[in-house]
Scaffold this active site. Sequence first.
Site, PDB file in Angstrom:
ATOM      1  N   TYR A  46     -43.419  -0.121  22.043  1.00  0.00           N
ATOM      2  CA  TYR A  46     -42.865   0.278  20.697  1.00  0.00           C
ATOM      3  C   TYR A  46     -43.437   1.340  20.111  1.00  0.00           C
ATOM      4  CZ  TYR A  46     -45.690  -3.158  17.920  1.00  0.00           C
ATOM      5  OH  TYR A  46     -46.616  -4.076  17.513  1.00  0.00           O
ATOM      6  N   GLU A  47     -42.761   1.956  19.057  1.00  0.00           N
ATOM      7  CA  GLU A  47     -43.179   3.371  18.369  1.00  0.00           C
ATOM      8  C   GLU A  47     -43.416   4.403  19.491  1.00  0.00           C
ATOM      9  OE1 GLU A  47     -42.785   2.123  14.957  1.00  0.00           O
ATOM     10  OE2 GLU A  47     -43.111   4.248  15.495  1.00  0.00           O
ATOM     11  N   GLY A  48     -42.308   4.450  20.515  1.00  0.00           N
ATOM     12  CA  GLY A  48     -42.290   5.493  21.480  1.00  0.00           C
ATOM     13  C   GLY A  48     -43.143   4.882  22.769  1.00  0.00           C
TER      14      GLY A  48
END
Lengths: 580, 580
Positions: free
Chosen positions: A433-435
């Site tokens: 997550y978050e890229g």
Amino acid sequence: MTYIAPTREQLFVLDHVVGMAELRASERFSSAEADMVEAIVDGAGRFAEGEFAPLNTVGDREGVKLFEGQVRMPAGFGEAYRAYVDNGWGSIAAPADFGGQGMPVSLATVAQECLGSANMAFALCPMLTVGAIEALTHHGSADQQAQYLPHLSSGNWTGTMNLTEPQAGSDVGALRTMATPVGDGSFKIKGTKIFITFGDHDMTENIVHLVLARTPGAPAGTKGISLFLVPKYRLDADGKPGAFNDVRPASVEHKLGIHASPTCVLSFGDDDDCIGHLIGAEGAGMRAMFTMMNNARLNVGLQGVQVAERASQQALAYARDRVQSARAGSGSHTSVAIIEHPDVRRMLLRSRALTQAIRALVYYAFGQLDRAALGDTEAARRLELLTPLAKAYGTDIGTEVASLNVQVHGGMGFIEETGAAQHYRDIRIAAIYEGTNGIQAADLVGRKLGLEGGATVARLLHDIRADAGHEVHLLRLAELVSEVVAWMHSHDSVDDRLAGSYPLLTMLSVATAGWLMARQEHVATAMLNAGEGDPTFLKNKIAAARYYCDVIVPEACGLAVAARAGAGALYALSDEELAA
Amino acid sequence: MTYIAPTREQLFVLDHVVGMAELRASERFSSAEADMVEAIVDGAGRFAEGEFAPLNTVGDREGVKLFEGQVRMPAGFGEAYRAYVDNGWGSIAAPADFGGQGMPVSLATVAQECLGSANMAFALCPMLTVGAIEALTHHGSADQQAQYLPHLSSGNWTGTMNLTEPQAGSDVGALRTMATPVGDGSFKIKGTKIFITFGDHDMTENIVHLVLARTPGAPAGTKGISLFLVPKYRLDADGKPGAFNDVRPASVEHKLGIHASPTCVLSFGDDDDCIGHLIGAEGAGMRAMFTMMNNARLNVGLQGVQVAERASQQALAYARDRVQSARAGSGSHTSVAIIEHPDVRRMLLRSRALTQAIRALVYYAFGQLDRAALGDTEAARRLELLTPLAKAYGTDIGTEVASLNVQVHGGMGFIEETGAAQHYRDIRIAAIYEGTNGIQAADLVGRKLGLEGGATVARLLHDIRADAGHEVHLLRLAELVSEVVAWMHSHDSVDDRLAGSYPLLTMLSVATAGWLMARQEHVATAMLNAGEGDPTFLKNKIAAARYYCDVIVPEACGLAVAARAGAGALYALSDEELAA
């Protein structure tokens, strides 16, 4: 197995990696006096140990439930969150104008580390709230700030980030949620968001959703995206939560880990009655979201530190306790604690060296954020460069150390009651997550290497070399990284550069972390020679730095070939041939 | 996501890595004709796809239950196991004298791979039974063989291995289960064993436990251990399961993965009425157990192949299906399947290269087992050397590829319904059981390097070098391995050698697997040039080999420093200092 906050280590890193003395020399951070810093670090550790850690197993087993349209947290979470708010742990770095303490973010990072080591799933809630505070601080109107920031800073309300939709994951620009002007300056929001962390819960009286959406006629892609503030309950004339704002959790996901973190599908405007307020200008949503996201990326890297610390502690405790087999070559037939066996000791030292290295890297990056806030533009550029490293390398290491902890436990590591498996399950999301970490590598090669025409990365490599002294492996790695970077600069093919992006990210991360470990070793050696500090702590620091520089750094040298191999091998076969 | 058996790849490895033609040239394996081999490989794949694969998710969700003193398997497992027996899949390599087909073990390996890819938890049951067959074949009396082997070979009864007790894990010699002579040649067994895979279930009418125990007055440690045959139900005068033999599952473990594999605490002789029969001589239990264990270690390495294959397939299918973002640098704004993105493609090629490499390594080791059975003593020694590599490297790679599959799935990989997380959970045990991977590394350095005074490993390295041709990285790695081995031979300190054991194990594994990949590439290239075979398959083989030799092999070179760093850094601090 309980959690013990690594207070001394955290203070050492704040002093000698972040440079807290330099920060407090500024007017803005003058209140971060040594005593105050120590009290906060110590207090945060005790709070996390006492309130969050005992709920880690409970949260994993019980999980969250969606009941009568409302997410219910596991037993005890509401009370612990209340204690978190009452003790002011959410407001350390929040703006002083809105009830915060205005301290350096690097100091708040320590508290966040402790909370997440104690309970990774739970600590996601404060982490998301920090993102909402940052977005409103930088992009909100004065009214929005006055109405929302005090409640978010205190933690009385929590915040969320709403980007992802089923067809729009890494490709945020593909989102379809609509925001239609009502005429009074506000918008009606309609759409479905997925993977919304703490998208709903029963711990606070309001939740502030920051939602990316399109306005009618907006251009395609990211340029047509705006950011909206969408409270769960609208504020009444007194600024208190009033009418329900038509935001509903449609479901919660059944996940590999972080079971106590509700991952929601959120439905906005099922009854056409969901009101949102534009944050910043129309079409400027992605910029505002990146404000949140960049810091969130550092915070996800910090999750690697959190779980690595917890897992290292558990492995060490087990290895001291578990007696099995005599020590080979000792001539004795008496069984010893497994910490005596060389390969177990290797796993323990590896875990510790990696944990300290990523802590140094992530804290250092947060320190650049504080320096940037003081107007240091070089620090701002370095922060940009380090963000993908802290996120991707930090989470890769978190995953590795959690796995080493399972391994040290042997068969017991596979049994859920031991708790080692939970850390292994929990941390696996952080590389995604978050890229995803692949996106971080693309960010490094696509954007960050080119900062200031390559001067930003050149300065970092120069600093590493200048401090490396007689560290032959570190010098060699820095040399290899320089060669790869030069290759990247001179290669026009995006495919070729991206093909080597992940190996380069790891190499540059290890070089930077190795540099910070070597610097700490120098400080520790000097202190030891001067008779300052706790000699056992300092000897541990030296041992971890040596292991990192002598083992982990040479390993990373092995990635140089792949980093500049180009994309030829990847595309030698067509998609159809690959799948045949 | 369904499973599709990699039949063509398996046949290629049998032909060009194992050398099936050489095996069938012997009288013993003359029935392994090309058509027969192809039919078995093909049939095993279809069976696994159709019967075992559909139960993989069911088994994970439902798990096993202990109910009224009996382990209950998840729905459908009993029927599928019956089909397995009826189709003769358990008897491929079982002795022809006792109802087996007497085929090469390397051929049975293909069937076991397919079953485990389809359903790793389920396939553990046949795998343990094979171990019991081997122990009885090599060490059982004629009566024991006649009574038990036909039923085990057919799969009508299943087998277990009972080593571990709470205080005796890696240190088997510490076990306390007692076997007291009754006077009629049999023994009364009393004790508790833990971590017993398929220790109980409801799929067959009997279960044959092989149990390590001590006889009264036996010496301490492994020399005092004997092996006993302990059926769940005693055989009546007709050799059929009769009276209950006082073996009870006391509990089943709640595990991270392989939920459909009952991991039992087994209680022997609660009512003092558990009868066991000595296998081989008193005090010879460990030797007999090693017969089972060595092949079981190869089979656990094979589990790495199983899950890597399944995970690679799932990742590839998802990457072709999932559309997200335009391709960077393409100038297009049209979103593409993520297989187009270089870093995703990197993960897919890495997964495939690693999977094929460990398949080659593990199959090759099984091929040495077949050659050893034909009297080839060089092959027997090479098998001994390769066993720890196949087990440890195979399972490390299984874990890595399962993790890459989660990563390729992005956020969906963390959602249990996707199934990627199950593979990641399931395979994690493989690096632990049948001797942790650290134990394998100790075995390599402590026993295997010294085989024939070092000649065994020298011969392998010679073969690698001789075939490496222009593979610069492979030659370099072989050179580094030789240096480390020489360092190990010349170092008296057991600690120093053990400190470098794990890095060396990985280096030697990669060198061996790289050699086998390069050899396959040569065959594939020659076939392609000659217009033989399926060109797409051959191009895939070449691409995987190139990736392995150009990326994975150079990475392993980075481990050379750690392999001969010695133990100084590990013991620089005392246990107390480490934990301070």
